[in-house]
Design a protein around this motif. Structure first.
Motif, PDB file in Angstrom:
ATOM      1  N   THR A 128       0.916  -1.298   0.070  1.00  0.00           N
ATOM      2  CA  THR A 128      -0.156  -0.137  -0.055  1.00  0.00           C
ATOM      3  C   THR A 128       0.845   1.224  -0.002  1.00  0.00           C
ATOM      4  O   THR A 128       1.895   1.105   0.662  1.00  0.00           O
ATOM      5  N   VAL A 129       0.502   2.264  -0.819  1.00  0.00           N
ATOM      6  CA  VAL A 129       0.924   3.435  -0.649  1.00  0.00           C
ATOM      7  C   VAL A 129       0.268   4.634  -0.318  1.00  0.00           C
ATOM      8  O   VAL A 129      -1.141   4.408  -0.597  1.00  0.00           O
ATOM      9  N   TYR A 130       0.649   5.467   0.596  1.00  0.00           N
ATOM     10  CA  TYR A 130      -0.282   6.623   1.211  1.00  0.00           C
ATOM     11  C   TYR A 130       0.277   7.867   0.562  1.00  0.00           C
ATOM     12  O   TYR A 130       1.342   8.287   0.383  1.00  0.00           O
ATOM     13  N   LEU A 131      -0.843   8.837   0.725  1.00  0.00           N
ATOM     14  CA  LEU A 131      -0.613  10.203   0.597  1.00  0.00           C
ATOM     15  C   LEU A 131      -1.306  11.058   1.602  1.00  0.00           C
ATOM     16  O   LEU A 131      -2.581  10.980   1.622  1.00  0.00           O
ATOM     17  N   GLU A 132      -0.496  11.573   2.608  1.00  0.00           N
ATOM     18  CA  GLU A 132      -1.097  12.507   3.563  1.00  0.00           C
ATOM     19  C   GLU A 132      -0.903  13.700   3.168  1.00  0.00           C
ATOM     20  O   GLU A 132       0.047  14.257   2.496  1.00  0.00           O
ATOM     21  N   MET A 133      -2.166  14.457   3.181  1.00  0.00           N
ATOM     22  CA  MET A 133      -2.433  15.762   2.628  1.00  0.00           C
ATOM     23  C   MET A 133      -2.619  16.760   3.512  1.00  0.00           C
ATOM     24  O   MET A 133      -3.819  16.413   4.173  1.00  0.00           O
ATOM     25  N   ASN A 134      -1.928  17.640   3.780  1.00  0.00           N
ATOM     26  CA  ASN A 134      -2.083  18.648   4.755  1.00  0.00           C
ATOM     27  C   ASN A 134      -2.246  20.181   3.987  1.00  0.00           C
ATOM     28  O   ASN A 134      -1.843  20.325   3.096  1.00  0.00           O
ATOM     29  N   SER A 135      -2.835  21.131   4.825  1.00  0.00           N
ATOM     30  CA  SER A 135      -2.998  22.312   4.487  1.00  0.00           C
ATOM     31  C   SER A 135      -3.582  22.271   2.871  1.00  0.00           C
ATOM     32  O   SER A 135      -3.260  23.155   2.227  1.00  0.00           O
ATOM     33  N   LEU A 136      -4.580  21.712   2.824  1.00  0.00           N
ATOM     34  CA  LEU A 136      -5.242  21.901   1.496  1.00  0.00           C
ATOM     35  C   LEU A 136      -5.865  22.953   1.008  1.00  0.00           C
ATOM     36  O   LEU A 136      -6.220  23.703   1.714  1.00  0.00           O
ATOM     37  N   LYS A 137      -5.584  23.080  -0.092  1.00  0.00           N
ATOM     38  CA  LYS A 137      -6.122  24.395  -0.844  1.00  0.00           C
ATOM     39  C   LYS A 137      -7.119  24.134  -2.003  1.00  0.00           C
ATOM     40  O   LYS A 137      -7.222  23.042  -2.452  1.00  0.00           O
ATOM     41  N   PRO A 138      -7.663  24.958  -2.304  1.00  0.00           N
ATOM     42  CA  PRO A 138      -8.945  24.780  -3.495  1.00  0.00           C
ATOM     43  C   PRO A 138      -8.329  24.163  -4.669  1.00  0.00           C
ATOM     44  O   PRO A 138      -8.913  23.595  -5.344  1.00  0.00           O
ATOM     45  N   GLU A 139      -7.040  24.796  -4.894  1.00  0.00           N
ATOM     46  CA  GLU A 139      -6.518  24.221  -6.250  1.00  0.00           C
ATOM     47  C   GLU A 139      -5.879  22.870  -6.018  1.00  0.00           C
ATOM     48  O   GLU A 139      -5.501  22.170  -7.163  1.00  0.00           O
ATOM     49  N   ASP A 140      -5.918  22.073  -5.178  1.00  0.00           N
ATOM     50  CA  ASP A 140      -5.546  20.822  -4.957  1.00  0.00           C
ATOM     51  C   ASP A 140      -6.763  20.111  -5.379  1.00  0.00           C
ATOM     52  O   ASP A 140      -6.627  18.797  -5.476  1.00  0.00           O
ATOM     53  N   THR A 141      -8.055  20.396  -5.763  1.00  0.00           N
ATOM     54  CA  THR A 141      -9.095  19.912  -5.882  1.00  0.00           C
ATOM     55  C   THR A 141      -9.057  19.218  -7.366  1.00  0.00           C
ATOM     56  O   THR A 141      -8.597  19.737  -8.343  1.00  0.00           O
ATOM     57  N   ALA A 142      -9.082  17.991  -7.223  1.00  0.00           N
ATOM     58  CA  ALA A 142      -8.851  17.030  -8.421  1.00  0.00           C
ATOM     59  C   ALA A 142      -9.234  15.659  -8.269  1.00  0.00           C
ATOM     60  O   ALA A 142      -9.625  15.039  -7.000  1.00  0.00           O
ATOM     61  N   LYS A 143      -9.008  14.788  -9.279  1.00  0.00           N
ATOM     62  CA  LYS A 143      -9.367  13.149  -9.159  1.00  0.00           C
ATOM     63  C   LYS A 143      -7.906  12.811  -8.895  1.00  0.00           C
ATOM     64  O   LYS A 143      -6.915  13.155  -9.930  1.00  0.00           O
ATOM     65  N   TYR A 144      -7.605  11.901  -7.879  1.00  0.00           N
ATOM     66  CA  TYR A 144      -6.205  11.574  -7.607  1.00  0.00           C
ATOM     67  C   TYR A 144      -6.077  10.126  -8.083  1.00  0.00           C
ATOM     68  O   TYR A 144      -7.102   9.295  -7.788  1.00  0.00           O
ATOM     69  N   TYR A 145      -4.889   9.663  -8.899  1.00  0.00           N
ATOM     70  CA  TYR A 145      -4.781   8.499  -9.322  1.00  0.00           C
ATOM     71  C   TYR A 145      -3.338   7.891  -8.729  1.00  0.00           C
ATOM     72  O   TYR A 145      -2.409   8.524  -8.794  1.00  0.00           O
TER      73      TYR A 145
END
Length: 118
Positions: free
Chosen positions: A80-97
Motif C-alpha cells: 500500500t502507498v499513502y498520500l498524507e495531504m495537509n493544508s489543503l487548498k482549493p487548487e488541490d481539487t482533482a481526481k487523484y490516481y
C-alpha cells in the motif's frame, strides 16, 4: 497485471487534511515505483508524488506545488502507498490516481476524488 484501488478521497475545507491510500494486488513482485498523480477538470494529469524503492534505499519526489504539505509513504508489507495531504487548498481539487510501475509498465487505479471547498 497489477490492480490498484484508491480510497480516502472526499470533501474537505481549505486548510484541512486527508489521507489517501492505494492498495496493490495481483502480480506485485518487483514494483519499484508507486506514486500519485492528479487531474483537475479541464487540465492534464500531473505528478503529485512518487516513491521509488531500491534494495536499501528509496527515492521520493514531489511536485513543487505540494512539497511541504503532502507526504508520500509506502508500506511494503501491506502493498500500500499513502498520500498524507495537509493544508489543503482549493487548487488541490482533482481526481487523484495511483500509479505503479513494474518492469517498465505503468498500471493505474480508477482514481479517488478530492474536493477542497468551503
Amino acid at each position: 497485471q497489477v490492480q490498484l484501488v484508491e480510497s480516502g478521497g472526499g470533501l474537505v475545507q481549505p486548510g484541512g487534511s486527508l489521507r489517501l491510500s492505494c492498495a496493490a494486488s495481483g502480480n506485485i513482485v518487483n514494483i519499484r515505483l508507486m506514486g500519485w498523480y492528479r487531474q483537475a477538470p479541464g487540465k492534464q494529469r500531473e505528478l503529485v508524488a512518487t516513491i521509488t524503492t531500491f534494495s536499501s534505499s528509496e527515492n521520493i519526489d514531489y511536485a513543487d506545488s505540494v512539497r511541504g504539505r503532502f507526504t508520500i509513504s509506502r508500506d511494503n508489507a501491506k502493498n500500500t502507498v499513502y498520500l498524507e495531504m495537509n493544508s489543503l487548498k482549493p487548487e488541490d481539487t482533482a481526481k487523484y490516481y495511483c500509479k505503479a510501475r513494474r518492469y517498465g509498465l505503468d498500471f493505474w487505479g480508477e482514481g479517488t476524488l478530492v474536493t477542497v471547498s468551503s
